[in-house]
Design an enzyme around this catalytic site. Structure first.
Site, PDB file in Angstrom:
ATOM      1  N   MET A   1      60.672  -4.881 181.427  1.00  0.00           N
ATOM      2  CA  MET A   1      60.040  -3.946 180.493  1.00  0.00           C
ATOM      3  C   MET A   1      58.541  -4.248 180.448  1.00  0.00           C
ATOM      4  O   MET A   1      58.144  -5.329 179.985  1.00  0.00           O
ATOM      5  CB  MET A   1      60.658  -4.164 179.102  1.00  0.00           C
ATOM      6  CG  MET A   1      60.146  -3.259 178.047  1.00  0.00           C
ATOM      7  SD  MET A   1      61.005  -3.636 176.493  1.00  0.00           S
ATOM      8  CE  MET A   1      60.539  -2.210 175.536  1.00  0.00           C
ATOM      9  N   PRO A   2      57.691  -3.341 180.918  1.00  0.00           N
ATOM     10  CA  PRO A   2      56.247  -3.615 180.864  1.00  0.00           C
ATOM     11  C   PRO A   2      55.789  -3.849 179.425  1.00  0.00           C
ATOM     12  O   PRO A   2      56.201  -3.137 178.512  1.00  0.00           O
ATOM     13  CB  PRO A   2      55.622  -2.342 181.443  1.00  0.00           C
ATOM     14  CG  PRO A   2      56.699  -1.732 182.287  1.00  0.00           C
ATOM     15  CD  PRO A   2      57.992  -2.068 181.594  1.00  0.00           C
ATOM     16  N   GLY A   5      53.205  -0.162 176.748  1.00  0.00           N
ATOM     17  CA  GLY A   5      53.752   1.159 177.030  1.00  0.00           C
ATOM     18  C   GLY A   5      52.838   2.215 176.435  1.00  0.00           C
ATOM     19  O   GLY A   5      51.923   1.908 175.663  1.00  0.00           O
ATOM     20  N   GLY A   7      52.586   5.310 173.994  1.00  0.00           N
ATOM     21  CA  GLY A   7      53.234   6.006 172.878  1.00  0.00           C
ATOM     22  C   GLY A   7      52.935   7.497 172.944  1.00  0.00           C
ATOM     23  O   GLY A   7      51.824   7.891 173.296  1.00  0.00           O
ATOM     24  N   TYR A  37      60.414  13.734 169.099  1.00  0.00           N
ATOM     25  CA  TYR A  37      59.009  14.050 169.405  1.00  0.00           C
ATOM     26  C   TYR A  37      58.861  15.421 170.079  1.00  0.00           C
ATOM     27  O   TYR A  37      57.758  15.944 170.174  1.00  0.00           O
ATOM     28  CB  TYR A  37      58.382  12.980 170.311  1.00  0.00           C
ATOM     29  CG  TYR A  37      58.362  11.575 169.743  1.00  0.00           C
ATOM     30  CD1 TYR A  37      58.697  11.313 168.411  1.00  0.00           C
ATOM     31  CD2 TYR A  37      58.013  10.493 170.543  1.00  0.00           C
ATOM     32  CE1 TYR A  37      58.700  10.020 167.915  1.00  0.00           C
ATOM     33  CE2 TYR A  37      58.008   9.199 170.044  1.00  0.00           C
ATOM     34  CZ  TYR A  37      58.357   8.961 168.734  1.00  0.00           C
ATOM     35  OH  TYR A  37      58.354   7.684 168.242  1.00  0.00           O
ATOM     36  N   HIS A  93      66.990   5.697 166.582  1.00  0.00           N
ATOM     37  CA  HIS A  93      65.624   5.825 166.055  1.00  0.00           C
ATOM     38  C   HIS A  93      65.461   5.195 164.665  1.00  0.00           C
ATOM     39  O   HIS A  93      64.441   4.588 164.365  1.00  0.00           O
ATOM     40  CB  HIS A  93      65.233   7.305 166.045  1.00  0.00           C
ATOM     41  CG  HIS A  93      63.763   7.553 166.166  1.00  0.00           C
ATOM     42  ND1 HIS A  93      63.234   8.653 166.796  1.00  0.00           N
ATOM     43  CD2 HIS A  93      62.696   6.840 165.740  1.00  0.00           C
ATOM     44  CE1 HIS A  93      61.908   8.594 166.741  1.00  0.00           C
ATOM     45  NE2 HIS A  93      61.556   7.511 166.098  1.00  0.00           N
TER      46      HIS A  93
HETATM   47  N1  LIG Z   1      60.344   4.062 166.329  1.00  0.00           N
HETATM   48  C1  LIG Z   1      59.638   4.659 165.412  1.00  0.00           C
HETATM   49  O1  LIG Z   1      60.106   4.958 164.287  1.00  0.00           O
HETATM   50  C2  LIG Z   1      58.190   4.957 165.698  1.00  0.00           C
HETATM   51  C3  LIG Z   1      57.335   5.335 164.642  1.00  0.00           C
HETATM   52  C4  LIG Z   1      55.988   5.549 164.940  1.00  0.00           C
HETATM   53  C5  LIG Z   1      55.538   5.419 166.251  1.00  0.00           C
HETATM   54  N2  LIG Z   1      56.404   5.092 167.265  1.00  0.00           N
HETATM   55  C6  LIG Z   1      55.951   4.979 168.676  1.00  0.00           C
HETATM   56  O2  LIG Z   1      54.803   4.121 168.710  1.00  0.00           O
HETATM   57  C7  LIG Z   1      53.723   4.807 169.311  1.00  0.00           C
HETATM   58  C8  LIG Z   1      52.406   4.317 168.760  1.00  0.00           C
HETATM   59  O3  LIG Z   1      52.339   4.487 167.360  1.00  0.00           O
HETATM   60  P1  LIG Z   1      51.480   5.649 166.665  1.00  0.00           P
HETATM   61  O4  LIG Z   1      51.429   6.852 167.529  1.00  0.00           O
HETATM   62  O5  LIG Z   1      52.018   5.768 165.295  1.00  0.00           O
HETATM   63  O6  LIG Z   1      50.060   5.048 166.478  1.00  0.00           O
HETATM   64  P2  LIG Z   1      49.030   4.077 167.240  1.00  0.00           P
HETATM   65  O7  LIG Z   1      49.260   4.051 168.706  1.00  0.00           O
HETATM   66  O8  LIG Z   1      49.001   2.839 166.493  1.00  0.00           O
HETATM   67  O9  LIG Z   1      47.662   4.802 166.888  1.00  0.00           O
HETATM   68  C9  LIG Z   1      47.378   6.061 167.319  1.00  0.00           C
HETATM   69  C10 LIG Z   1      46.092   6.481 166.600  1.00  0.00           C
HETATM   70  O10 LIG Z   1      45.018   5.629 166.996  1.00  0.00           O
HETATM   71  C11 LIG Z   1      44.049   6.390 167.686  1.00  0.00           C
HETATM   72  N3  LIG Z   1      43.593   5.561 168.820  1.00  0.00           N
HETATM   73  C12 LIG Z   1      44.279   5.231 169.937  1.00  0.00           C
HETATM   74  N4  LIG Z   1      43.555   4.445 170.741  1.00  0.00           N
HETATM   75  C13 LIG Z   1      42.368   4.246 170.122  1.00  0.00           C
HETATM   76  C14 LIG Z   1      41.201   3.528 170.461  1.00  0.00           C
HETATM   77  N5  LIG Z   1      41.116   2.839 171.606  1.00  0.00           N
HETATM   78  N6  LIG Z   1      40.164   3.543 169.583  1.00  0.00           N
HETATM   79  C15 LIG Z   1      40.247   4.226 168.419  1.00  0.00           C
HETATM   80  N7  LIG Z   1      41.335   4.938 168.048  1.00  0.00           N
HETATM   81  C16 LIG Z   1      42.397   4.950 168.891  1.00  0.00           C
HETATM   82  C17 LIG Z   1      44.733   7.653 168.124  1.00  0.00           C
HETATM   83  O11 LIG Z   1      43.850   8.735 168.159  1.00  0.00           O
HETATM   84  P3  LIG Z   1      43.712   9.725 169.445  1.00  0.00           P
HETATM   85  O12 LIG Z   1      45.096  10.088 169.896  1.00  0.00           O
HETATM   86  O13 LIG Z   1      42.957  10.865 168.858  1.00  0.00           O
HETATM   87  O14 LIG Z   1      42.938   8.947 170.470  1.00  0.00           O
HETATM   88  C18 LIG Z   1      45.735   7.861 166.980  1.00  0.00           C
HETATM   89  O15 LIG Z   1      45.084   8.448 165.862  1.00  0.00           O
HETATM   90  C19 LIG Z   1      54.035   6.277 168.991  1.00  0.00           C
HETATM   91  O16 LIG Z   1      53.267   7.169 169.738  1.00  0.00           O
HETATM   92  C20 LIG Z   1      55.505   6.296 169.274  1.00  0.00           C
HETATM   93  O17 LIG Z   1      55.745   6.344 170.681  1.00  0.00           O
HETATM   94  C21 LIG Z   1      57.716   4.832 166.990  1.00  0.00           C
END
Ligand SMILES: NC(=O)c1ccc[n+]([C@@H]2O[C@H](COP(=O)([O-])OP(=O)(O)OC[C@H]3O[C@@H](n4cnc5c(N)ncnc54)[C@H](OP(=O)(O)O)[C@@H]3O)[C@@H](O)[C@H]2O)c1
Length: 243
Positions: A1-2, A5, A7, A37, A93
């Site tokens: 698993m890398p 990943g 999101g 999603y 989930h």
């Molecule tokens: N299992 C679960 O219940 C669950 C719940 C939540 C999330 N997840 C998974 O986890 C992944 C990541 O979590 P997340 O989407 O909640 O949030 P995250 O990856 O922590 O943060 C995303 C936010 O940060 C911004 N961002 C990303 N890279 C950045 C950088 N280098 N500098 C400044 N801002 C940056 C993005 O904006 P932009 O897109 O505008 O760049 C977005 O607003 C999800 O996409 C999903 O696959 C799972």
């Protein structure tokens, strides 16, 4: 698993397709999606158009607890949308709340894993006690637990409890809500010549947590993967954990 990943929550349509193509071009080989999603078809199209071999990729998707009892249909729909014969990791989930439902879903997951439709099975948003209930009912431990993990939400006791059980910890929302301009964070970033986001993600990696940052911006997508040209000191790790 890398260990890193990509999101994909809250990205859809062409924006999702473009972001996933950029992620694959940047070198991500692990994509995190979910039935909820509604972007599995975009993941599938981006993977196909990337020209990468399926075997090089690690794809995770998730069953929404509302689909308890319809596991086979849900996975079959995911596979069709993703354009693949198997997923590398399939997660519950969230824990289904109805009594006994979590164990029933888990049994169905194990059966579908034995058929090769998913290579690994795990959970998300489960406590160690909820994991123990699944293990107690089947003798099979979830391989992964995907939980929130960020500077403002991390729990060494949870990490230890999951590691004791042999469960890989995958941290979600690593950057969501982060104060990227906080002086301590900015100071560490400046000392290493990297961004605050890279410092946070490197903190995850050094803690041994699989991390799945999301972005729809190409430069951020690229820099969020570029974490191996610097290392945080023990003091910096401790300072970040205490922030
Ligand atoms: N299992 C679960 O219940 C669950 C719940 C939540 C999330 N997840 C998974 O986890 C992944 C990541 O979590 P997340 O989407 O909640 O949030 P995250 O990856 O922590 O943060 C995303 C936010 O940060 C911004 N961002 C990303 N890279 C950045 C950088 N280098 N500098 C400044 N801002 C940056 C993005 O904006 P932009 O897109 O505008 O760049 C977005 O607003 C999800 O996409 C999903 O696959 C799972």
């Amino acid at each position: 698993m890398p260990v890193i990943g990509f999101g994909t929550w809250q990205m859809n349509g062409e924006q999702a397709y473009d972001a996933i193509r950029w992620a694959l071009a940047a070198g991500y080989r692990h994509i995190d999606t979910a039935t909820a999603y509604k972007n599995e078809a975009e993941v599938g199209r981006a993977v196909r158009d990337s020209g990468l071999d399926r075997g090089e990729l690690f794809i995770t998707t998730k069953l929404p607890p509302g689909n308890a009892g319809r596991e086979r249909q849900t996975l079959s729909d995911s596979l069709r949308a993703l354009g693949t014969d198997y997923v590398d990791l399939w997660l519950i989930h969230w824990p289904p709340r109805r009594s006994g439902a979590s164990e029933r879903v888990w049994r169905a997951f194990l059966e579908l894993r034995s058929e090769g439709l998913c290579r690994a099975v795990g959970v998300s948003n489960y406590s160690p006690e909820e994991i123990d209930a699944l293990t107690g009912a089947t003798g099979q431990v979830p391989q992964v637990n995907q939980v929130p993990w960020s500077l403002s939400q991390h729990d060494p006791a949870l990490l230890a409890a999951l590691r004791d059980r042999g469960v890989v910890v995958e941290g979600y929302s690593p950057l969501r809500g982060a104060r990227l301009t906080a002086p301590a964070l900015a100071g560490i970033a400046e000392a290493h010549g990297v961004s605050a986001a890279q410092v946070i993600l490197r903190w995850h990696v050094q803690m041994g947590i699989v991390v799945i940052p999301k972005s729809v911006h190409r430069e951020r997508i690229e820099s969020n993967l570029d974490l191996f040209g610097f290392a945080l000191t023990e003091a910096e790790m401790a300072q970040l954990s205490a922030a």
